[in-house]
Scaffold this motif. Structure first.
Motif, short mmCIF file in Angstrom:
data_model
loop_
_atom_site.label_atom_id
_atom_site.label_comp_id
_atom_site.label_asym_id
_atom_site.label_seq_id
_atom_site.Cartn_x
_atom_site.Cartn_y
_atom_site.Cartn_z
N THR A 1 4.41 53.94 -61.32
CA THR A 1 2.95 54.03 -61.34
C THR A 1 2.35 52.94 -62.20
O THR A 1 2.96 52.47 -63.16
CB THR A 1 2.49 55.40 -61.92
OG1 THR A 1 3.15 55.59 -63.18
CG2 THR A 1 2.81 56.55 -61.00
N GLU B 1 6.93 42.19 -72.97
CA GLU B 1 6.58 43.45 -72.31
C GLU B 1 7.79 43.99 -71.57
O GLU B 1 8.43 43.26 -70.81
CB GLU B 1 5.44 43.24 -71.28
CG GLU B 1 5.08 44.55 -70.58
CD GLU B 1 4.20 44.40 -69.33
OE1 GLU B 1 3.45 45.33 -69.02
OE2 GLU B 1 4.27 43.35 -68.66
N GLY C 1 8.83 46.55 -68.68
CA GLY C 1 8.26 47.33 -67.58
C GLY C 1 7.04 46.65 -66.98
O GLY C 1 5.91 47.10 -67.13
N SER D 1 3.33 46.93 -61.84
CA SER D 1 2.34 46.28 -60.97
C SER D 1 1.90 44.92 -61.51
O SER D 1 1.28 44.15 -60.78
CB SER D 1 1.09 47.16 -60.89
OG SER D 1 0.42 47.18 -62.15
N GLN E 1 -0.87 45.43 -66.74
CA GLN E 1 -0.87 45.30 -68.21
C GLN E 1 -0.60 43.86 -68.62
O GLN E 1 -1.24 43.32 -69.53
CB GLN E 1 0.19 46.24 -68.80
CG GLN E 1 0.47 46.05 -70.28
CD GLN E 1 -0.61 46.62 -71.18
OE1 GLN E 1 -0.74 47.83 -71.32
NE2 GLN E 1 -1.41 45.74 -71.78
N GLU F 1 11.25 43.46 -65.70
CA GLU F 1 11.20 44.60 -64.77
C GLU F 1 12.60 44.85 -64.23
O GLU F 1 13.30 43.91 -63.87
CB GLU F 1 10.20 44.31 -63.63
CG GLU F 1 10.15 45.36 -62.53
CD GLU F 1 9.90 46.78 -63.01
OE1 GLU F 1 8.92 47.03 -63.72
OE2 GLU F 1 10.75 47.66 -62.69
N ASP G 1 17.26 44.29 -67.48
CA ASP G 1 17.23 45.56 -68.21
C ASP G 1 16.55 45.38 -69.56
O ASP G 1 17.07 44.72 -70.45
CB ASP G 1 18.66 46.06 -68.40
CG ASP G 1 18.70 47.36 -69.20
OD1 ASP G 1 17.63 47.90 -69.54
OD2 ASP G 1 19.82 47.83 -69.47
N GLY G 2 15.37 45.99 -69.68
CA GLY G 2 14.57 45.87 -70.89
C GLY G 2 15.25 46.38 -72.15
O GLY G 2 14.84 46.04 -73.26
N THR H 1 6.20 49.83 -71.69
CA THR H 1 5.28 50.59 -70.83
C THR H 1 6.01 51.63 -69.99
O THR H 1 5.55 51.99 -68.91
CB THR H 1 4.42 49.65 -69.96
OG1 THR H 1 5.27 49.02 -68.98
CG2 THR H 1 3.73 48.58 -70.77
N LEU I 1 14.57 53.45 -68.11
CA LEU I 1 15.92 53.67 -67.60
C LEU I 1 16.81 52.48 -67.92
O LEU I 1 16.31 51.35 -67.98
CB LEU I 1 15.89 53.86 -66.08
CG LEU I 1 15.03 55.01 -65.56
CD1 LEU I 1 14.93 54.96 -64.04
CD2 LEU I 1 15.60 56.35 -66.03
N1 SAH Z 1 3.07 47.83 -67.23
C1 SAH Z 1 3.12 48.45 -65.91
C2 SAH Z 1 3.55 49.89 -65.99
C3 SAH Z 1 4.44 50.27 -64.85
S1 SAH Z 1 5.33 51.77 -65.00
C4 SAH Z 1 1.81 48.27 -65.16
O1 SAH Z 1 0.83 47.79 -65.76
O2 SAH Z 1 1.75 48.54 -63.97
C5 SAH Z 1 6.74 51.30 -65.96
C6 SAH Z 1 7.68 50.29 -65.39
O3 SAH Z 1 8.81 50.19 -66.28
C7 SAH Z 1 8.25 50.59 -64.02
O4 SAH Z 1 7.96 49.55 -63.15
C8 SAH Z 1 9.76 50.71 -64.27
O5 SAH Z 1 10.55 50.23 -63.19
C9 SAH Z 1 9.94 49.84 -65.52
N2 SAH Z 1 11.16 50.09 -66.30
C10 SAH Z 1 11.78 51.26 -66.59
N3 SAH Z 1 12.91 51.05 -67.30
C11 SAH Z 1 13.00 49.68 -67.48
C12 SAH Z 1 13.98 48.82 -68.10
N4 SAH Z 1 15.10 49.27 -68.67
N5 SAH Z 1 13.73 47.48 -68.08
C13 SAH Z 1 12.63 46.96 -67.47
N6 SAH Z 1 11.70 47.74 -66.85
C14 SAH Z 1 11.88 49.07 -66.84
#
Ligand code: SAH
Length: 196
Positions: A45, A69, A71, A74, A77, A92, A119-120, A136, A192
């Motif tokens: 989302t 950042e 995540g 979209s 942010q 991402e 992987d974040g 995020t 994740l």
């Molecule tokens: N900042 C985004 C928020 C999207 S929701 C916006 O403005 O739309 C959070 C996002 O974090 C998802 O796309 C999800 O796939 C990502 N995410 C979850 N775990 C992650 C990880 N370990 N590394 C990178 N991204 C991750």
């Protein structure tokens, strides 16, 4: 936003500049400027506008700050932080979203310094240290790796816990000391491990 306590003019200006409707699936177009979260594909989302404003304000950005950042989702942010004149490194883990948002960044001419499919949890050691790190997605706990990638004085803004999460600000006071402040409940999709 103002009536809900968002007072940082640079955040409000940036949010006025970013066309949020272009970051949503077209089926949600008519709702783009309501304070709601929406699906962006791959079960993820876009955050509520208020959540984006709240996290952006906690970063206390100065123009030119180096921000990581976790995540990208979209890209909304990220676009807000770019309008605030920060240098953004964004990660991402979902390839489908990564590719979709990459096309959108090109189309709208938003240019993160680096946009990484990965992987974040690992952060971005080759680019560290950062003035700020913004997570995020909802983190079960605060990853040590991210703390170690903050400058002294640097800020980590991260929602911690599982449904809901508690918005948490960590400031690196010295090489070994960190302070912590919490700011109430928010809801995020989970942070994740790994990528897919
Ligand atoms: N900042 C985004 C928020 C999207 S929701 C916006 O403005 O739309 C959070 C996002 O974090 C998802 O796309 C999800 O796939 C990502 N995410 C979850 N775990 C992650 C990880 N370990 N590394 C990178 N991204 C991750």
């Amino acid at each position: 936003m103002r009536s809900k306590g968002i007072t940082d003019e640079s955040v409000l200006d940036a949010m006025n500049k970013v066309p949020r409707h272009l970051f949503l699936d077209s089926s949600f177009l008519e709702h783009a400027y309501q304070n709601k979260a929406f699906p962006i594909g791959a079960d993820q989302t876009i955050s509520h506008p208020y959540t984006v404003a709240f996290q952006s304000q906690l970063l206390q950005l100065k123009p030119g700050d180096k921000v990581l950042e976790i995540g990208t989702g979209s890209g909304y942010q990220c676009a807000v932080l770019l309008e605030m004149k920060a240098q953004i490194y964004t990660i991402e883990r979902q390839n489908e979203l990564y590719k979709k948002t990459n096309l959108l960044f090109r189309k709208l001419n938003y240019r993160p310094r680096k946009y990484v499919f990965g992987d974040g949890y690992k952060g971005l050691p080759e680019e560290a240290p950062f003035d700020s790190i913004i997570v995020t997605c909802g983190a079960p706990e605060i990853p040590q790796t991210l703390l170690s990638q903050l400058k002294i004085g640097g800020r980590l803004v991260i929602p911690v816990g599982s449904d809901p999460q508690i918005m948490t600000l960590i400031v690196r006071e010295s090489a070994t000391d960190f302070s912590k402040e919490t700011f109430g409940e928010f809801r995020f999709v989970p942070f994740l491990g790994g990528k897919n």
